[in-house]
Design a protein around this motif. Structure first.
Motif, mmCIF file in Angstrom:
data_model
loop_
_atom_site.group_PDB
_atom_site.id
_atom_site.type_symbol
_atom_site.label_atom_id
_atom_site.label_comp_id
_atom_site.label_asym_id
_atom_site.label_seq_id
_atom_site.Cartn_x
_atom_site.Cartn_y
_atom_site.Cartn_z
ATOM 1 N N GLY A 114 -3.088 -3.211 0.685
ATOM 2 C CA GLY A 114 -3.090 -2.624 2.011
ATOM 3 C C GLY A 114 -4.285 -3.057 2.833
ATOM 4 O O GLY A 114 -4.162 -3.346 4.027
ATOM 5 N N TRP A 117 0.819 -1.206 0.000
ATOM 6 C CA TRP A 117 0.000 0.000 0.000
ATOM 7 C C TRP A 117 0.852 1.254 0.000
ATOM 8 O O TRP A 117 0.730 2.112 -0.880
ATOM 9 N N ASN A 144 -0.890 0.271 -3.790
ATOM 10 C CA ASN A 144 -1.990 -0.639 -4.073
ATOM 11 C C ASN A 144 -2.902 -0.724 -2.845
ATOM 12 O O ASN A 144 -2.593 -1.406 -1.884
ATOM 13 N N PRO A 145 -4.038 -0.035 -2.862
ATOM 14 C CA PRO A 145 -4.903 -0.026 -1.676
ATOM 15 C C PRO A 145 -5.530 -1.384 -1.363
ATOM 16 O O PRO A 145 -5.820 -1.680 -0.208
ATOM 17 N N ARG A 146 -5.727 -2.232 -2.367
ATOM 18 C CA ARG A 146 -6.293 -3.554 -2.080
ATOM 19 C C ARG A 146 -5.299 -4.419 -1.317
ATOM 20 O O ARG A 146 -5.679 -5.166 -0.427
#
Length: 91
Positions: free
Chosen positions: A64, A55, A60-62
Motif C-alpha cells: 500500500g 493493502w 500488506n501495508p508495504r
C-alpha cells in the motif's frame, strides 16, 4: 458540453493541427509526449492497484505504501505535464 469535455476537444483539435502542420521533429515530440502520458497513467493505475488490492484486500501495508508513493508521484508528473501542455497550446 461540460467545461472539461470542451477543453479536451479544444486540446485534441490543437494537437491535430500541430500534427498536420508540423515537421518531423514536432511529430516526434507529439508521439513522445503521448507515450510519456500513457506511461504515467499506467504507473498511476498500477499504484492504485497496489493500494486497493495489496493493502486493503490482502492487508500488506508495504504494498500500500508503495502504491501511494507511485500514484502520488505519477499524478504529480501528469499534473505538471498537463500544465506544460496547456501553456504550450494556449499561445
Amino acid at each position: 458540453m461540460s467545461g472539461a469535455r470542451a477543453s479536451a476537444v479544444q486540446l485534441r483539435g490543437r494537437v491535430a493541427d500541430a500534427w498536420a502542420r508540423g515537421s518531423l521533429s514536432r511529430r516526434a515530440a507529439i508521439v513522445a509526449g503521448g507515450t510519456v502520458t500513457l506511461a504515467l497513467a499506467g504507473a498511476f493505475l498500477f499504484g492504485a492497484w497496489h493500494v486497493l488490492f495489496g493493502w486493503l484486500v490482502k492487508g500488506n501495508p508495504r504494498a500500500g505504501a508503495f502504491g501511494v508513493a507511485l500514484a502520488a508521484v505519477s499524478a504529480a508528473l501528469l499534473w505538471l505535464e498537463a500544465r506544460l501542455l496547456r501553456r504550450r497550446f494556449s499561445r
